[in-house]
Design a protein around this motif. Structure first.
Motif, PDB file in Angstrom:
ATOM      1  N   MET A 136      57.293 -10.072 -44.298  1.00 43.89           N
ATOM      2  CA  MET A 136      57.656  -8.657 -44.297  1.00 43.89           C
ATOM      3  C   MET A 136      58.890  -8.418 -43.432  1.00 43.89           C
ATOM      4  N   HIS A 137      58.986  -9.075 -42.288  1.00 40.79           N
ATOM      5  CA  HIS A 137      60.166  -8.923 -41.438  1.00 40.79           C
ATOM      6  C   HIS A 137      61.409  -9.481 -42.112  1.00 40.79           C
ATOM      7  N   ALA A 138      61.263 -10.547 -42.880  1.00 39.42           N
ATOM      8  CA  ALA A 138      62.408 -11.116 -43.599  1.00 39.42           C
ATOM      9  C   ALA A 138      62.913 -10.153 -44.669  1.00 39.42           C
ATOM     10  N   ARG A 139      61.998  -9.359 -45.251  1.00 37.71           N
ATOM     11  CA  ARG A 139      62.402  -8.369 -46.246  1.00 37.71           C
ATOM     12  C   ARG A 139      62.907  -7.077 -45.613  1.00 37.71           C
ATOM     13  N   GLY A 140      62.736  -6.942 -44.306  1.00 39.40           N
ATOM     14  CA  GLY A 140      63.197  -5.748 -43.615  1.00 39.40           C
ATOM     15  C   GLY A 140      62.149  -4.658 -43.494  1.00 39.40           C
ATOM     16  N   GLU A 141      60.914  -4.940 -43.849  1.00 37.36           N
ATOM     17  CA  GLU A 141      59.840  -3.965 -43.716  1.00 37.36           C
ATOM     18  C   GLU A 141      59.217  -4.104 -42.333  1.00 37.36           C
ATOM     19  N   LEU A 142      58.942  -2.985 -41.683  1.00 35.83           N
ATOM     20  CA  LEU A 142      58.462  -3.022 -40.317  1.00 35.83           C
ATOM     21  C   LEU A 142      57.029  -2.527 -40.175  1.00 35.83           C
ATOM     22  N   GLY A 143      56.295  -2.397 -41.258  1.00 32.93           N
ATOM     23  CA  GLY A 143      54.914  -1.918 -41.198  1.00 32.93           C
ATOM     24  C   GLY A 143      53.942  -3.038 -40.874  1.00 32.93           C
ATOM     25  N   GLN A 144      52.670  -2.694 -40.946  1.00 26.94           N
ATOM     26  CA  GLN A 144      51.619  -3.678 -40.716  1.00 26.94           C
ATOM     27  C   GLN A 144      51.439  -4.546 -41.962  1.00 26.94           C
ATOM     28  N   PRO A 145      51.240  -5.840 -41.776  1.00 30.57           N
ATOM     29  CA  PRO A 145      51.010  -6.691 -42.955  1.00 30.57           C
ATOM     30  C   PRO A 145      49.626  -6.422 -43.542  1.00 30.57           C
ATOM     31  N   GLN A 146      49.517  -6.571 -44.852  1.00 28.64           N
ATOM     32  CA  GLN A 146      48.237  -6.374 -45.517  1.00 28.64           C
ATOM     33  C   GLN A 146      47.414  -7.650 -45.398  1.00 28.64           C
ATOM     34  N   LEU A 147      46.108  -7.476 -45.219  1.00 24.54           N
ATOM     35  CA  LEU A 147      45.198  -8.600 -45.152  1.00 24.54           C
ATOM     36  C   LEU A 147      44.934  -9.091 -46.571  1.00 24.54           C
ATOM     37  N   GLU A 154      42.799 -17.377 -41.339  1.00 20.98           N
ATOM     38  CA  GLU A 154      43.044 -15.948 -41.518  1.00 20.98           C
ATOM     39  C   GLU A 154      44.213 -15.495 -40.634  1.00 20.98           C
ATOM     40  N   ARG A 155      44.226 -15.950 -39.375  1.00 22.61           N
ATOM     41  CA  ARG A 155      45.332 -15.581 -38.471  1.00 22.61           C
ATOM     42  C   ARG A 155      46.653 -16.168 -38.952  1.00 22.61           C
ATOM     43  N   LYS A 156      46.625 -17.389 -39.478  1.00 24.22           N
ATOM     44  CA  LYS A 156      47.855 -18.010 -39.973  1.00 24.22           C
ATOM     45  C   LYS A 156      48.402 -17.259 -41.179  1.00 24.22           C
ATOM     46  N   ALA A 157      47.513 -16.841 -42.087  1.00 24.54           N
ATOM     47  CA  ALA A 157      47.949 -16.076 -43.262  1.00 24.54           C
ATOM     48  C   ALA A 157      48.525 -14.731 -42.844  1.00 24.54           C
ATOM     49  N   ALA A 158      47.910 -14.084 -41.849  1.00 22.15           N
ATOM     50  CA  ALA A 158      48.431 -12.798 -41.372  1.00 22.15           C
ATOM     51  C   ALA A 158      49.805 -12.970 -40.726  1.00 22.15           C
ATOM     52  N   GLY A 159      49.965 -14.050 -39.966  1.00 20.93           N
ATOM     53  CA  GLY A 159      51.265 -14.317 -39.351  1.00 20.93           C
ATOM     54  C   GLY A 159      52.346 -14.601 -40.385  1.00 20.93           C
ATOM     55  N   ASN A 160      52.007 -15.354 -41.420  1.00  9.65           N
ATOM     56  CA  ASN A 160      52.977 -15.635 -42.483  1.00  9.65           C
ATOM     57  C   ASN A 160      53.335 -14.369 -43.247  1.00  9.65           C
ATOM     58  N   ALA A 161      52.354 -13.499 -43.483  1.00 14.74           N
ATOM     59  CA  ALA A 161      52.637 -12.242 -44.171  1.00 14.74           C
ATOM     60  C   ALA A 161      53.540 -11.353 -43.324  1.00 14.74           C
ATOM     61  N   GLU A 162      53.316 -11.364 -42.012  1.00 14.75           N
ATOM     62  CA  GLU A 162      54.161 -10.565 -41.122  1.00 14.75           C
ATOM     63  C   GLU A 162      55.598 -11.099 -41.103  1.00 14.75           C
ATOM     64  N   LEU A 163      55.747 -12.417 -41.062  1.00 15.56           N
ATOM     65  CA  LEU A 163      57.096 -13.001 -41.094  1.00 15.56           C
ATOM     66  C   LEU A 163      57.802 -12.695 -42.408  1.00 15.56           C
TER      67      LEU A 163
END
Length: 85
Positions: free
Chosen positions: A44-55, A33-42
């Motif tokens: 989102m940052h690559a797309r330029g979005e700075l919000g919280q990643p969705q679970l 779960e933590r790995k998926a959240a980290g990948n989603a955050e990365l």
């Protein structure tokens, strides 16, 4: 005879890996779960979005998928033994 060994191998791998995931051995479901959240955050940052990643997948869903793998292993293993006989 190779089909029997394939079924036995896949059945036992499903039993062991799915059982570890379903029973959350050493926190593997929470780690996924933590790995998926980290990948989603990365992503989102690559797309330029700075919000919280969705679970996307929770630890409970990973544990349910582990249960499905165990059930598949329970089905595959006896068929492997029947092919040997």
């Amino acid at each position: 005879m190779s089909l029997a060994f394939l079924l036995l191998t896949m059945g036992l791998v499903c039993l062991v890996a799915g059982g570890a995931l379903a029973l959350n051995v050493r926190g593997c479901a929470h780690a996924l779960e933590r790995k998926a959240a980290g990948n989603a955050e990365l992503a989102m940052h690559a797309r330029g979005e700075l919000g919280q990643p969705q679970l996307v997948m929770s630890a409970r869903l990973y544990r349910c998928l582990g249960t499905v793998f165990v059930l598949c292993g329970i089905v595959l293993t006896p068929y492997g033994f029947l092919e040997l006989a």
